[in-house]
Design a protein around this motif. Structure first.
Motif, PDB file in Angstrom:
ATOM      1  N   GLN A 130      75.131  38.402  35.948  1.00  0.00           N
ATOM      2  CA  GLN A 130      75.199  38.182  34.504  1.00  0.00           C
ATOM      3  C   GLN A 130      75.991  36.918  34.192  1.00  0.00           C
ATOM      4  O   GLN A 130      75.613  36.122  33.325  1.00  0.00           O
ATOM      5  N   GLU A 131      77.090  36.734  34.900  1.00  0.00           N
ATOM      6  CA  GLU A 131      77.950  35.574  34.684  1.00  0.00           C
ATOM      7  C   GLU A 131      77.222  34.284  35.033  1.00  0.00           C
ATOM      8  O   GLU A 131      77.316  33.281  34.312  1.00  0.00           O
ATOM      9  N   THR A 132      76.472  34.306  36.138  1.00  0.00           N
ATOM     10  CA  THR A 132      75.721  33.123  36.552  1.00  0.00           C
ATOM     11  C   THR A 132      74.714  32.710  35.481  1.00  0.00           C
ATOM     12  O   THR A 132      74.588  31.524  35.154  1.00  0.00           O
ATOM     13  N   SER A 136      74.974  29.381  32.743  1.00  0.00           N
ATOM     14  CA  SER A 136      74.051  28.361  33.246  1.00  0.00           C
ATOM     15  C   SER A 136      73.821  27.265  32.216  1.00  0.00           C
ATOM     16  O   SER A 136      73.736  27.536  31.011  1.00  0.00           O
ATOM     17  N   PRO A 137      73.705  26.012  32.664  1.00  0.00           N
ATOM     18  CA  PRO A 137      73.427  24.900  31.748  1.00  0.00           C
ATOM     19  C   PRO A 137      71.977  24.919  31.280  1.00  0.00           C
ATOM     20  O   PRO A 137      71.166  25.737  31.750  1.00  0.00           O
ATOM     21  N   HIS A 138      71.643  23.996  30.409  1.00  0.00           N
ATOM     22  CA  HIS A 138      70.297  23.938  29.829  1.00  0.00           C
ATOM     23  C   HIS A 138      69.222  23.762  30.893  1.00  0.00           C
ATOM     24  O   HIS A 138      68.113  24.281  30.752  1.00  0.00           O
ATOM     25  N   THR A 139      69.548  23.044  31.969  1.00  0.00           N
ATOM     26  CA  THR A 139      68.559  22.818  33.026  1.00  0.00           C
ATOM     27  C   THR A 139      68.062  24.135  33.607  1.00  0.00           C
ATOM     28  O   THR A 139      66.870  24.302  33.859  1.00  0.00           O
ATOM     29  N   VAL A 140      68.983  25.072  33.797  1.00  0.00           N
ATOM     30  CA  VAL A 140      68.618  26.377  34.353  1.00  0.00           C
ATOM     31  C   VAL A 140      67.874  27.214  33.312  1.00  0.00           C
ATOM     32  O   VAL A 140      66.821  27.786  33.596  1.00  0.00           O
ATOM     33  N   PHE A 286      69.157  24.151  42.396  1.00  0.00           N
ATOM     34  CA  PHE A 286      67.703  24.261  42.578  1.00  0.00           C
ATOM     35  C   PHE A 286      66.971  23.691  41.363  1.00  0.00           C
ATOM     36  O   PHE A 286      66.061  22.867  41.492  1.00  0.00           O
ATOM     37  N   CYS A 287      67.369  24.128  40.167  1.00  0.00           N
ATOM     38  CA  CYS A 287      66.698  23.700  38.940  1.00  0.00           C
ATOM     39  C   CYS A 287      66.862  22.201  38.706  1.00  0.00           C
ATOM     40  O   CYS A 287      65.915  21.524  38.279  1.00  0.00           O
TER      41      CYS A 287
END
Length: 308
Positions: A130-132, A136-140, A286-287
């Motif tokens: 959940q924390e990840t 997460s930034p906009h890219t993710v 990855f993203c």
């Protein structure tokens, strides 16, 4: 292509990633009654988590597995790599199965204190994932936002498992053998020592959402088609991402095959492997590298057409 050496995971690493990416699998135990074991096998879908590389399986309290394991601990456990949404439809049309792991070993019941400890691990896994996502930034979020959550929400399934904890018995699955089975049915025996020493990618728990998020997006699938052209000089009529890992990803592309008698092309699905410049240490990495590859592919195709 972006590098040759060490671009593909070992079979042990692939197995670890599959186990870490899913939350449910098929448990097989030997049917038993008060008189002992029988020849028949009982199978049902169960939910699990991975703790220190081993599956910890939640079995409903009234399930036949509980009786079977008391009489005979031997069992097997099979887990598939995630294949949500559009990818599932394509694989079914090709009569292919997703890559999967087949384990044999012992189904060992946990005593009350260890079962509570496993529940604590489950709680930590939910919190970490959940924390990840929340941080997460906009890219993710841009990649994950297209995912159909009802198909790929691993967190929601694990939360329900934790909420209904009292309705389950918890078992540790002690592996004695491991087999990796690819999409074409090829079987590869994996050394148990390799399974014990290898680790799953940190992005593995999010692979279902990554795969579905990409495949549900028309723009991202067009980018996959560009990848086939730029890196393999192959024109793909359609493309889906098949699997993801820290070193790159696999794509299923629809490409021209033999020409029919009337001169029209006959299309076939072919797998392509794409590797990153650097290993993706997490879902954000990855993203970011995927987006960079998309931008590079657009620039390269534009230069070919004289538009750059």
């Amino acid at each position: 292509m972006r590098g040759k050496k060490g671009t593909v995971l070992t079979f042990a690493e692939k197995c670890k990633n599959i186990l870490a990416s899913n939350w449910q699998g098929y448990l097989n135990t030997i049917k038993a009654d008060s008189k002992g074991s029988k020849e028949d096998i009982y199978t049902s879908k169960v939910e699990y988590i991975i703790k220190k590389g081993k599956p910890y399986i939640w079995v409903p309290e009234k399930d036949l597995h509980n009786m079977n394991a008391i009489i005979d601990e031997r069992g097997s456990f099979a887990v598939s790599s995630p294949f949500p949404g559009p990818l599932a439809r394509v694989l079914r049309s090709l009569e292919k199965f997703p890559s999967r792991v087949a384990l044999t070993g012992d189904v060992v019941p946990l005593k009350e204190e260890k079962a509570k400890s496993a529940a604590g691990i489950l709680r930590d896994i939910i919190h970490s994932e959940q924390e990840t996502i929340s941080e997460s930034p906009h890219t993710v979020s841009g990649v994950l936002s297209s995912s159909a959550l009802s198909f790929t929400s691993r967190i929601e399934h694990l939360q329900q498992l934790l909420a209904d904890y009292d309705k389950y018995l918890v078992y540790k699955f002690d592996m004695s053998s491991c087999t990796f089975i690819d999409c074409n049915g090829g079987k590869y025996e994996v050394d148990i020592e390799d399974m014990e020493t290898s680790k799953a990618d940190s992005l593995a728990p999010f692979s279902a959402r990554l795969i579905d998020g990409i495949n549900q997006s028309d723009a991202r699938r067009r980018a996959l088609m560009l990848f086939c052209f730029v890196h393999f000089n192959t024109n793909a009529k359609d493309a889906y991402i098949l699997s993801v890992d820290r070193k790159g990803f696999d794509v299923l592309g629809k490409v021209a095959g033999q020409v029919l008698k009337d001169g029209s092309p006959q299309y076939q699905w072919k797998e392509f492997r794409f590797t990153f410049k650097e290993e993706a240490r997490d879902v954000e990495s990855f993203c970011c590298q995927l987006v960079e590859m998309e931008e590079d592919a657009v620039k390269e195709v534009s230069s070919y057409s004289g538009l750059g």
